[in-house]
Enzyme design. Structure first.
Site, PDB file in Angstrom:
ATOM      1  CB  VAL A  95      61.355  10.774  33.088  1.00  0.00           C
ATOM      2  CG1 VAL A  95      61.298  10.745  34.616  1.00  0.00           C
ATOM      3  CG2 VAL A  95      60.117  10.108  32.498  1.00  0.00           C
ATOM      4  CE  LYS A  96      63.526  19.203  34.516  1.00  0.00           C
ATOM      5  NZ  LYS A  96      63.041  20.611  34.686  1.00  0.00           N
ATOM      6  CB  ILE A  97      66.545  11.727  36.796  1.00  0.00           C
ATOM      7  CG1 ILE A  97      65.387  10.794  36.398  1.00  0.00           C
ATOM      8  CG2 ILE A  97      67.320  11.140  37.972  1.00  0.00           C
ATOM      9  CD1 ILE A  97      65.836   9.410  35.957  1.00  0.00           C
TER      10      ILE A  97
END
Length: 371
Positions: free
Chosen positions: A141-143
């Site tokens: 998951v890209k944050i």
């Protein structure tokens, strides 16, 4: 040197080759599987711009859009289902790579709504929802590494979720990202998670740094300033790697590693060269160092296969020279802190704009399918 040998040498040098693109057409045609087989690709990154382009092109999404319209799905739910379906299917294509590399590679990244970049609580909730919705162990998951994103990174890792930290431009912010990573693993351990199952990469953007700094150097216009064009991005990445070496050689990290933690690998992002005067493989062959990821647009991937000069390590031991570049940039009048603030703000704005375009495209497709 053959195309296979160039990419083989890059892989053998310890650089994981990831593709910076994903579409349903690429999945359905078998192209992604071909790149895994023939181009040493071991991962994929996505972002709102990539999805906006994919959904607006061709007819690969038409059938699912009709199904969503028939169910009365709103545009946000539709976008979620369209994008997570692609990521889930890509993750399945990479399962053999994931198994072969013991979970290090074979990864597919999906980004939280960029409109949440300044909202810690909603970013954490979105990250958890995406992790559950895709339901595959080999995703990230890209944050974004905004100030509000840092605590979200820690809290997401603490839940045992693997994270790709994106939109990192400055070494100062990168140090804060590593601290957030350490804190997340410490909390994950306290929460009873097996640290061996958690992976992370830190996406350090490259070409955009040259674009912004070169623009400022040209505005200054002196011979000294113009001589520095094209120097900033690679120097910045090399300083980031020096920070990585420093912080992953501490007692704090060793305590986590002793419990099975994997290091957060540096990932070179934005490696497509934007200035045609520069070599189109410079952000590949000038950033070769073991234990890193280079995520490339397909054009850059094929250029690297064709003519990249892949030798040995081009990063380790270069920090002093890299710092000298930044000293010279400051001396000619480049406001380095402002460069990084500008790049972060523009990065968030660009992805937010792409997300809006994606919503608008899907909204139109839903309306057409339901008419």
């Amino acid at each position: 040197m053959s195309t296979t040998n160039r990419l083989a040498r890059l892989s053998e040098a310890g650089v994981s080759i990831w593709l910076d693109d994903l579409s349903r057409e690429r999945l359905n045609s078998g192209n992604l599987a071909e790149l895994i087989r023939d181009r040493y690709v071991v991962g994929v990154t996505t972002n709102p711009t990539i999805f906006a382009s994919a959904v607006s092109a061709g007819h690969a999404y038409d059938e699912q859009v009709r199904e969503l319209a028939a169910r009365g799905a709103d545009v946000h739910a539709a976008v979620r289902e369209l994008t997570t379906a692609d990521v889930r299917n890509a993750a399945d294509v990479f399962r053999d790579v994931y198994a072969r590399t013991n979970g290090v590679d074979g990864r597919v990244s999906i980004e939280v709504d960029p409109g949440l970049a300044k909202d810690t609580e909603r970013t954490v909730a979105e990250a958890q929802d995406l992790w559950k919705a895709v339901d595959r162990p080999n995703i990230f998951v890209k944050i974004p590494a905004t100030e509000e994103g840092l605590p979200a990174i820690t809290r997401t890792l603490a839940e045992g979720i693997s994270v790709n930290v994106t939109l990192i431009f400055s070494v100062e912010r990168y140090r804060a990202v590593i601290d957030a990573f350490f804190a997340g693993l410490e909390r994950a351990r306290a929460n009873g998670h097996d640290l061996r199952t958690i992976q992370s990469v830190a996406s350090f953007f490259v070409s955009r740094v040259d674009s912004e700094v070169d623009k400022r150097l040209e505005a200054i216009g002196t011979d000294e300033a113009l001589a520095l064009r094209g120097e900033a991005a690679i120097a910045n990445a090399r300083l980031a790697y020096a920070a990585y070496q420093e912080l992953f050689d501490t007692d704090r990290w060793r305590a986590l590693a002793d419990d099975g933690a994997h290091p957060q690998r540096p990932l070179w992002a934005s490696t497509g060269v934007k200035n045609p005067e520069y070599s189109d493989t410079r952000y590949v062959d000038q950033l070769v160092v073991a234990g890193t990821v280079n995520t490339m647009p397909e054009k850059t991937l094929h250029a690297a296969a064709d003519h990249a000069e892949i030798g040995g390590d081009t990063v380790t031991g270069t920090a002093d020279r890299a710092q000298a570049v930044f000293d010279r940039l400051a001396a000619v009048g480049v406001d380095i802190p402002d460069v990084f603030v500008t790049l972060e703000n523009e990065g968030v704005e660009k992805f937010d704009k792409s997300w809006t375009e994606l919503l608008d495209t899907v909204s139109g497709q839903l309306a057409q399918a339901g008419s």
